[in-house]
Motif scaffolding. Structure first.
Motif, PDB file in Angstrom:
ATOM      1  N   GLN A 180       4.415  11.135  -7.152  1.00 43.55           N
ATOM      2  CA  GLN A 180       4.755  11.500  -5.774  1.00 43.55           C
ATOM      3  C   GLN A 180       3.772  10.885  -4.787  1.00 43.55           C
ATOM      4  O   GLN A 180       3.196  11.538  -3.933  1.00 43.55           O
ATOM      5  CB  GLN A 180       4.815  13.029  -5.618  1.00 43.55           C
ATOM      6  N   ASP A 181       3.582   9.591  -4.938  1.00 47.61           N
ATOM      7  CA  ASP A 181       2.777   8.743  -4.047  1.00 47.61           C
ATOM      8  C   ASP A 181       1.269   8.909  -4.217  1.00 47.61           C
ATOM      9  O   ASP A 181       0.504   8.396  -3.399  1.00 47.61           O
ATOM     10  CB  ASP A 181       3.133   8.966  -2.576  1.00 47.61           C
ATOM     11  N   ALA A 182       0.819   9.587  -5.272  1.00 46.89           N
ATOM     12  CA  ALA A 182      -0.622   9.714  -5.508  1.00 46.89           C
ATOM     13  C   ALA A 182      -1.196   8.504  -6.230  1.00 46.89           C
ATOM     14  O   ALA A 182      -2.412   8.353  -6.324  1.00 46.89           O
ATOM     15  CB  ALA A 182      -0.903  10.972  -6.325  1.00 46.89           C
ATOM     16  N   THR A 210       0.795  -1.225   0.000  1.00 43.85           N
ATOM     17  CA  THR A 210       0.000   0.000   0.000  1.00 43.85           C
ATOM     18  C   THR A 210       0.829   1.277   0.000  1.00 43.85           C
ATOM     19  O   THR A 210       0.270   2.373  -0.058  1.00 43.85           O
ATOM     20  CB  THR A 210      -0.944   0.020   1.219  1.00 43.85           C
ATOM     21  N   ASP A 211       2.153   1.160   0.039  1.00 43.29           N
ATOM     22  CA  ASP A 211       3.006   2.349  -0.056  1.00 43.29           C
ATOM     23  C   ASP A 211       3.552   2.550  -1.462  1.00 43.29           C
ATOM     24  O   ASP A 211       4.412   3.398  -1.684  1.00 43.29           O
ATOM     25  CB  ASP A 211       4.159   2.284   0.954  1.00 43.29           C
ATOM     26  N   GLY A 212       3.049   1.751  -2.436  1.00 42.27           N
ATOM     27  CA  GLY A 212       3.475   1.894  -3.820  1.00 42.27           C
ATOM     28  C   GLY A 212       4.645   1.023  -4.220  1.00 42.27           C
ATOM     29  O   GLY A 212       5.119   1.112  -5.358  1.00 42.27           O
ATOM     30  N   SER A 213       5.130   0.186  -3.309  1.00 39.23           N
ATOM     31  CA  SER A 213       6.228  -0.698  -3.663  1.00 39.23           C
ATOM     32  C   SER A 213       5.709  -2.065  -4.098  1.00 39.23           C
ATOM     33  O   SER A 213       4.581  -2.459  -3.785  1.00 39.23           O
ATOM     34  CB  SER A 213       7.226  -0.837  -2.499  1.00 39.23           C
ATOM     35  N   ILE A 214       6.540  -2.762  -4.861  1.00 36.51           N
ATOM     36  CA  ILE A 214       6.220  -4.093  -5.383  1.00 36.51           C
ATOM     37  C   ILE A 214       7.424  -4.997  -5.148  1.00 36.51           C
ATOM     38  O   ILE A 214       8.550  -4.526  -4.989  1.00 36.51           O
ATOM     39  CB  ILE A 214       5.863  -4.042  -6.887  1.00 36.51           C
TER      40      ILE A 214
END
Length: 392
Positions: free
Chosen positions: A220-222, A190-194
């Motif tokens: 930018q995390d949107a 959920t923080d944008g990492s895979i």
């Protein structure tokens, strides 16, 4: 994401349906759409089975109660249903988030074959428990404990817990979507990492490729990766993003690791948190989860490139009966899939039927007459499956 609950009248009606549905024998050749009803206490949850009517719209047959309770909500990317169609057995597995367990149902009898819990610290009461599997192992993503539980698939659709793998995003993000192909499991956070894992030995072992998705960095995390699909040859991983637009990312995984994702975006709708590739890998269906439609784009399985396709009109019942579109499965397991069945999450959950027509590089999507089919057994429908499932 906000959780909804139905009125007591509807929930009591659903309980009557579940109690009086006859648990007869079913044919393994029957096509089903199945739902993880995710019912909350005091109503026991279950899996509802739908056959396909002559007009292509799902028709409720019965609910198989699985004994415990759901939470009526959670992350879009977590698929709470997994379907096994092997030469040995045919099963539907569903997670029960309030009790941190997974239940297996035999397709041939529509009866519970067994259930298993993870470790004493595993939990998913906040945002659910996602599932992904192959013929030997089932993987459960526990959102509270941030762990991937590995379960051994046993005869009779039973499971045996093998162990946990602790995971987290680069900024301690919670595990979200998962997909399995061959010896690889891919997860989004959920923080944008895979991240990808080697599962050749059963339990996931990180491939050391944890990274932010390109769209997350650029926005930018949107925007962040949510649901995941993988091509039949294991060459590409495709990520559906939660975003203010349609945002899809593709990573070349032919090396056995994730590579920097390429981003494909369109302002045509809002969000793309759920996606699924057609059986012939020519079409990618994108559910505009926070919009009101379904999109389809053309996919080149040789290059991993996407090109513009089509978008359905506004699906019926938005805001009145449902607030979000969620999980999707294919109408057909051959060719371009013929469209998708889509879970509708809200005060009156249902299954929308959206059909595809295509010729060359043009297509159209349209909601079928008689859609949606209500799911009276669910207070908040997020995850659906189909039997038989797609072959990869």
């Amino acid at each position: 994401m906000q959780k909804f609950s139905e009125s007591w009248i509807l929930r009591l009606a659903a309980l009557v349906v579940g109690v009086f549905a006859v648990s007869g024998l079913a044919s393994a050749g029957t096509q089903y759409v199945v739902t993880n009803d995710d019912s909350v206490f005091p109503f026991r949850t279950g899996v509802s089975f739908y056959t396909i009517g002559t007009n292509g719209v799902p028709v409720f047959q019965q609910q198989v109660q699985t004994g415990n309770f759901g939470i009526g909500g959670g992350y879009f990317g977590m698929n709470r249903v997994a379907v096994l169609n092997s030469s040995e057995q045919q099963c539907v597995y569903a997670s029960e988030a309030a009790n941190a367990d997974v239940v297996g149902i035999a397709i041939s009898t529509l009866t519970v074959g067994g259930s298993a819990s993870g470790s004493a610290t595993d939990g998913g009461t906040s945002n659910g428990i996602g599932l992904a599997m192959n013929s030997a192992y089932l993987y459960a993503s526990f959102s509270d404990s941030n762990t991937i539980g590995t379960f051994i698939v046993q005869p009779g659709c039973a499971l045996t817990f093998m162990g946990d793998t602790s995971v987290a995003g680069l900024q301690s993000g919670v595990i979200n979507g998962m997909a399995v192909h061959g010896a690889m499991l891919i997860a989004s956070y959920t923080d944008g990492s895979i991240e990808s894992f080697n599962i050749s030995g059963g339990s996931p072992v990180s491939n050391g490729d944890k990274q932010y998705s390109t769209a997350t960095v650029k926005s930018q995390d949107a925007t962040y990766a949510n649901s995941i699909d993988i091509t039949s040859d294991g060459h590409y991983a495709i990520f559906g993003d939660t975003s203010t637009a349609v945002s899809v990312e593709v990573s070349d995984i032919s090396s056995g690791k994730l590579t920097k994702t390429k981003v494909y975006q369109s302002p045509a709708s809002i969000s793309s948190s759920t996606l699924i590739l057609s059986p012939d890998e020519t079409m990618l269906y994108i559910v505009n989860t926070q919009g009101d439609a379904v999109s389809a784009v053309f996919f080149d399985k040789a290059t991993g490139k996407l090109s513009p396709g089509c978008r359905s009109g506004r699906l019926s019942g938005v805001s009145q009966n449902w607030s979000y579109l969620a999980g999707a499965v294919l109408i057909s397991q051959t060719g371009n899939g013929g469209g998708v069945y889509v879970a509708e999450f809200g005060s009156s959950p249902g299954i929308a039927t959206v059909t595809l027509s295509s010729s060359g590089h043009t297509c159209s999507l349209q909601e079928a007459s008689g859609s949606p089919t209500p799911d009276l057994n669910s207070p908040g429908l997020l995850s659906i499956g189909t039997f038989p499932p797609r072959s990869f």
